[in-house]
Scaffold this motif. Structure first.
Motif, short mmCIF file in Angstrom:
data_model
loop_
_atom_site.label_atom_id
_atom_site.label_comp_id
_atom_site.label_asym_id
_atom_site.label_seq_id
_atom_site.Cartn_x
_atom_site.Cartn_y
_atom_site.Cartn_z
N LEU A 113 0.81 -1.22 0.00
CA LEU A 113 0.00 0.00 0.00
C LEU A 113 0.85 1.27 0.00
CD1 LEU A 113 -2.74 -1.10 2.56
CD2 LEU A 113 -3.16 -0.43 0.19
N GLY A 114 2.17 1.11 0.18
CA GLY A 114 3.04 2.28 0.22
C GLY A 114 2.84 3.13 1.46
N TYR A 115 2.46 2.51 2.56
CA TYR A 115 2.16 3.24 3.80
C TYR A 115 3.36 3.16 4.74
CZ TYR A 115 -0.65 5.19 7.56
OH TYR A 115 -1.15 6.01 8.55
N ALA A 116 4.20 4.17 4.69
CA ALA A 116 5.48 4.14 5.42
C ALA A 116 5.43 5.04 6.66
CB ALA A 116 6.61 4.57 4.50
N ASP A 117 4.52 4.75 7.57
CA ASP A 117 4.45 5.47 8.84
C ASP A 117 5.59 4.98 9.73
OD1 ASP A 117 3.88 6.06 11.58
OD2 ASP A 117 1.77 6.36 11.10
N THR A 118 6.60 5.81 9.89
CA THR A 118 7.84 5.39 10.55
C THR A 118 7.60 4.89 11.97
OG1 THR A 118 9.09 6.98 9.24
CG2 THR A 118 10.16 6.12 11.22
N ASP A 119 6.84 5.63 12.76
CA ASP A 119 6.62 5.24 14.15
C ASP A 119 5.85 3.93 14.25
OD1 ASP A 119 7.94 7.53 14.94
OD2 ASP A 119 6.12 8.67 15.32
N ALA A 120 4.77 3.82 13.49
CA ALA A 120 3.94 2.62 13.56
C ALA A 120 4.70 1.39 13.09
CB ALA A 120 2.67 2.82 12.73
N ILE A 121 5.37 1.50 11.96
CA ILE A 121 6.09 0.35 11.42
C ILE A 121 7.26 -0.02 12.32
CG2 ILE A 121 7.51 -0.44 9.48
CD1 ILE A 121 5.55 1.18 7.69
N GLY A 122 7.92 0.99 12.89
CA GLY A 122 9.00 0.71 13.84
C GLY A 122 8.49 -0.09 15.02
N ILE A 149 11.34 -2.27 0.81
CA ILE A 149 10.43 -1.33 0.15
C ILE A 149 10.13 -0.13 1.04
CG2 ILE A 149 8.03 -1.03 -0.61
CD1 ILE A 149 8.23 -3.84 -1.80
N LEU A 150 9.91 -0.39 2.31
CA LEU A 150 9.52 0.67 3.25
C LEU A 150 10.70 1.52 3.72
CD1 LEU A 150 6.94 -1.39 5.32
CD2 LEU A 150 6.41 0.52 3.79
N GLY A 151 11.92 1.10 3.36
CA GLY A 151 13.09 1.91 3.69
C GLY A 151 13.65 1.68 5.08
N HIS A 184 15.60 -10.12 -4.75
CA HIS A 184 15.36 -8.68 -4.91
C HIS A 184 15.84 -7.91 -3.69
CE1 HIS A 184 11.97 -9.55 -8.04
NE2 HIS A 184 13.18 -9.57 -8.57
N PHE A 185 15.63 -8.47 -2.50
CA PHE A 185 16.13 -7.83 -1.29
C PHE A 185 17.64 -7.66 -1.36
CE2 PHE A 185 18.26 -8.67 2.80
CZ PHE A 185 17.84 -7.57 3.54
N LEU A 275 6.07 3.27 -3.65
CA LEU A 275 7.26 2.71 -2.99
C LEU A 275 7.68 1.40 -3.64
CD1 LEU A 275 6.57 3.36 0.81
CD2 LEU A 275 8.09 4.61 -0.72
N THR A 276 6.71 0.58 -4.00
CA THR A 276 7.03 -0.69 -4.67
C THR A 276 7.69 -0.43 -6.02
OG1 THR A 276 5.06 -1.63 -3.63
CG2 THR A 276 6.09 -2.92 -5.37
N ASN A 277 7.17 0.56 -6.75
CA ASN A 277 7.76 0.91 -8.05
C ASN A 277 9.18 1.44 -7.90
OD1 ASN A 277 5.47 0.15 -9.43
ND2 ASN A 277 4.63 2.22 -9.54
#
Length: 322
Positions: A113-122, A149-151, A184-185, A275-277
């Motif tokens: 979904l390209g949802y890169a919420d840093t705090d939540a994903i962390g 993908i999420l960086g 790919h990783f 982000l995936t692209n």
């Protein structure tokens, strides 16, 4: 954008099972319709408004994310963001109840979904570290692919997962899909070179399954590109061209040593897949490809001659002689 401090609640198993069934029904009823994305999105949104907190166990949250990632990519990002943020808040409230597989399912869907919420994903990755001993091979492949993908390149879960991936590669525990994700990783990070030779073996044996679909309007643009280059003899034009685990909408394969060119035709859903692209293009660039993207917004409202001029302009901007 952050989710704030989650409020704790206790999921009700029976209510969660019913919610999961309703989500499945929404997909089953609408997935064959031409406007399936908007119908499913509306159905999920209505159900979210209807459900109480007790319905949201980690399985239901992951199910919602995966449905949105699979069917609703053409929905405007701002509308998707509202429901993703709301469900993510619920999920964070019960994060400690989620096993490693559930965590991976959520992270994988958020990456799509390209949802890169840093705090939540962390926070989710921190919990993954605690549960990593539960990890299965596909879960390890998914979390490494998603974090790339999420960086998230420096989180402790990555080093732990890389070590587990090495052990699992030796034991040949990964599916072809998992091997492709690890390959790919590694191309992106350089952290798992052991995946390269295994991937090449699968590629040579034609055991890789690469799924892609082409819309009618994409086929039309591909036809226009072919018309623009009808008199060229220094390269071959190939559609649905497979390379290194990716499928290119169109590829210009030169007969000499010049870099091959991947022309991607991006529909409305590619706004969500940004982000995936970026991840995909970054890898192909490292492999020597030039990637040119022609978007729905670029094309919308243009006539035939104008589209041909746009294609030439895009290629010239990428340094490709016309």
């Amino acid at each position: 954008m952050t989710t704030g401090e989650p409020n704790q609640f206790e999921p009700d198993l029976n209510a969660s099972i019913q919610a999961s069934k309703k989500l499945k029904d929404i997909v089953d009823i609408n997935s064959c319709l031409p406007e399936k994305g908007s119908k499913i999105f509306s159905g999920v949104g209505d159900l979210y408004a209807e459900l109480g907190d007790g319905c949201f166990n980690h399985v239901v949250c992951a199910q919602i994310f995966n449905i949105l990632a699979k069917y609703c990519k053409e929905i405007l990002t701002e509308r998707l963001d509202v429901i993703v943020r709301a469900v993510l808040g619920k999920y964070l409230s019960i994060l400690t109840q989620s096993g490693f597989r559930g965590i991976v399912n959520v992270i994988w869907a958020l990456a799509r979904l390209g949802y890169a919420d840093t705090d939540a994903i962390g926070a989710i990755l921190d919990e993954a570290v605690k549960k990593v001993e539960e990890a299965e091979p596909q879960g390890i492949a998914n979390i490494l692919w998603a974090t790339a993908i999420l960086g998230f390149k420096d989180h402790p879960i990555i080093a732990i997962s890389v070590n587990k991936a090495r052990e699992m590669l030796v034991k040949k525990l990964f599916s072809a899909e998992g091997i492709m994700q690890l390959y790919h990783f590694n191309l992106d990070t350089g952290l798992l070179p052991e995946a390269d030779s295994v991937f090449k073996e699968l590629e040579d044996a034609d055991k890789l399954k690469i799924n892609a679909s082409v819309s009618l309007w994409e086929l039309e643009i591909i036809s226009r590109v072919k018309t623009v280059f009808a008199d060229r003899s220094d390269f071959d034009i190939k559609t649905s061209f497979k390379t290194n685990g990716f499928e290119c909408d169109m590829a210009l394969i030169y007969h000499d040593e010049r870099s091959s060119v991947n022309i991607e035709i991006d529909g409305v859903g590619h706004r969500v897949e940004e982000l995936t692209n970026e991840f995909r293009d970054r890898i192909l660039n490292k492999l020597g490809w030039i990637v040119v993207r022609i978007s729905y917004d670029d094309i919308r409202g243009r006539g035939t001659d104008s589209i041909a001029d746009l294609i030439k302009q895009k290629l010239q901007e990428a340094g490709i002689p016309i």
